[in-house]
Design an enzyme around this catalytic site. Structure first.
Site, PDB file in Angstrom:
ATOM      1  N   THR A   1       0.823  -1.264   0.046  1.00 22.57           N
ATOM      2  CA  THR A   1      -0.094  -0.072   0.031  1.00 22.57           C
ATOM      3  C   THR A   1       0.782   1.252  -0.135  1.00 22.57           C
ATOM      4  O   THR A   1       1.951   1.445   0.634  1.00 22.57           O
ATOM      5  CB  THR A   1      -1.023  -0.092   1.287  1.00 22.57           C
TER       6      THR A   1
ATOM      7  N   ARG B   1      -7.379  -4.536  -7.687  1.00 22.23           N
ATOM      8  CA  ARG B   1      -7.588  -3.529  -8.758  1.00 22.23           C
ATOM      9  C   ARG B   1      -6.458  -2.387  -9.086  1.00 22.23           C
ATOM     10  O   ARG B   1      -6.183  -2.004  -7.949  1.00 22.23           O
ATOM     11  CB  ARG B   1      -8.882  -2.699  -8.659  1.00 22.23           C
TER      12      ARG B   1
END
Length: 416
Positions: free
Chosen positions: A210, A304
């Site tokens: 992330t 995604r």
């Protein structure tokens, strides 16, 4: 001597990439002191933030089995074939060039065999033993790695702006920059994460990559992985981002709060690594899997638009590229998960693979839309992000001046 990480057995974890042991290039003890003294009298070149992050990864073994910055044959082969071409690492999978550049005048002053001190922010970060000087076709690197030569792409812009001459050679690393001091226990080396996994008895570990605070979809992805694996490493990028992205310190606080409130104890480890984002989409997803193998992770969660920016990549291109690899390229495997969201009809988190309801029932808010909403103090759907996380992010945005908020609005649209 380089920091000893790792003549230890893997203890059931995946082996390091392309090697039976980690290969950290970071010096310690008397060897470090001697190298620091030597560096005072060496020619010096300034390196970029991206190059400094790559150097630190070489130092801590995150880029095992590399010994330094790539030569021209390796650069060409990595661009064209995603494999190294020379030396003991010939044939080893590698998806993105790891290179060091300088201007032509500086390169002309250096000779093959020279030792060169690498400096970033007035700190000597490492010493390169020069083995080759070469020029590259920057457009070719951009087209093969990023899939575009458009300089609006932040990764392309960095390559196009780098020096005209690449310097190749093995390195020793003298510093990890300010990462250990700035991030404390969050900043972990591959040897450290492997030791933590060993202590917990984990054999299968999924990495969650992330560069953003985690919202409900991210939380859901991590929890899917916990159902499959022994544990999850929430592994945040700590290096430089593009304007408009949320700083690492804020992200770390938000992630820690999410873990404390919404994850079962001892199922998740929060950590960070020192690289800058390249925004290379599919190729960067492969690099993310590769160095997570060095950190001891058996899987990488790939959702995604992994590592994407703007509209340069399809939503699931980063999943599809794993299907093009040869069986021996990577041990760490992708956990491919479809678009996730809150469904008002299901009254739960779901994905397009599990939810039967019309998309009008789905609460989908991208990281870009979240940043824009927060910067403008707009409404954020209650099922999109946990309230404790939103409180931290709102406090950050409220502390920004109007100029910084405007930059978020202008720049935020370019990254998902």
């Amino acid at each position: 001597m380089p920091a000893s990480a790792t003549n230890q057995p893997t203890d059931g974890l995946v082996p390091p990439h392309g090697s039976s042991v980690l290969k950290p290039k970071l010096l310690t003890g008397d060897a470090l002191v001697a190298a620091q003294q030597k560096a005072e009298n060496l020619p010096k070149i300034n390196i970029t933030s991206r190059e400094a992050g790559d150097l630190i990864m070489l130092g801590i073994g995150g880029f095992t089995p590399l010994d330094g910055f790539m030569n021209q044959a390796d650069w060409q082969s990595v661009c064209d074939n995603m494999h190294l071409a020379t030396g003991d690492n010939a044939g080893v999978f590698w998806p993105i060039p790891i290179t060091l550049s300088t201007d032509r005048a500086t390169a002309d002053r250096l000779s093959i065999g020279d030792e060169v001190a690498l400096v970033h922010n007035d700190t000597v970060m490492g010493i390169l033993t020069l083995t080759e000087k070469y020029t590259i076709d920057k457009a070719h690197e951009c087209q093969t790695v990023f899939g575009t030569t458009d300089t609006a792409h932040p990764g392309v812009a960095l390559v196009m702006a780098q020096g005209d001459v690449n310097l190749a050679g093995d390195v020793v690393v003298l510093s990890e920059g300010d990462f250990p001091e700035k991030y404390g226990d969050i900043y972990l080396t591959p040897a450290q994460t492997r030791e933590i996994f060993k202590q917990k008895g984990w054999k299968t570990v999924a990495a969650f990559q992330t560069r953003n605070p985690m919202h409900r979809s991210h939380e859901y992805l991590a929890k899917i992985a916990i159902e499959i694996c022994d544990g999850v490493l929430i592994h945040s990028l700590l290096g430089a981002l593009k304007p408009g992205d949320i700083p690492a310190e804020v992200r770390q606080e938000a992630i820690a709060t999410l873990i404390d409130n919404y994850f079962r104890k001892d199922t998740v480890i929060q950590a960070g690594y020192p690289l800058d984002m390249r925004y290379a989409g599919p190729r960067e997803a492969l690099l993310h899997a590769l160095f997570r193998q060095n950190y001891g992770c058996s899987h990488l969660i790939v959702g995604r638009d992994h590592a994407g920016v703007g509209d340069y990549y399809g939503a699931f291109d980063a999943q599809h590229i794993f299907d093009t690899l040869q069986p021996n390229d990577l041990v760490t495997q992708p956990l491919k998960i479809d678009w996730t969201f809150w469904c008002d009809e299901c009254e739960a988190m779901a994905s397009t693979k599990t939810c039967p309801h019309d998309e009008h029932s789905h609460v989908k808010v991208s990281g870009t839309k979240l940043r824009k909403a927060l910067s403008e103090d707009d409404y954020v759907p209650e099922n999109f992000s946990r309230p404790e996380v939103l409180e931290i992010l709102r406090a950050y945005y409220q502390g920004l001046g109007e100029h910084e908020k405007h930059k978020v609005e202008l720049k935020g649209h370019s990254a998902k």
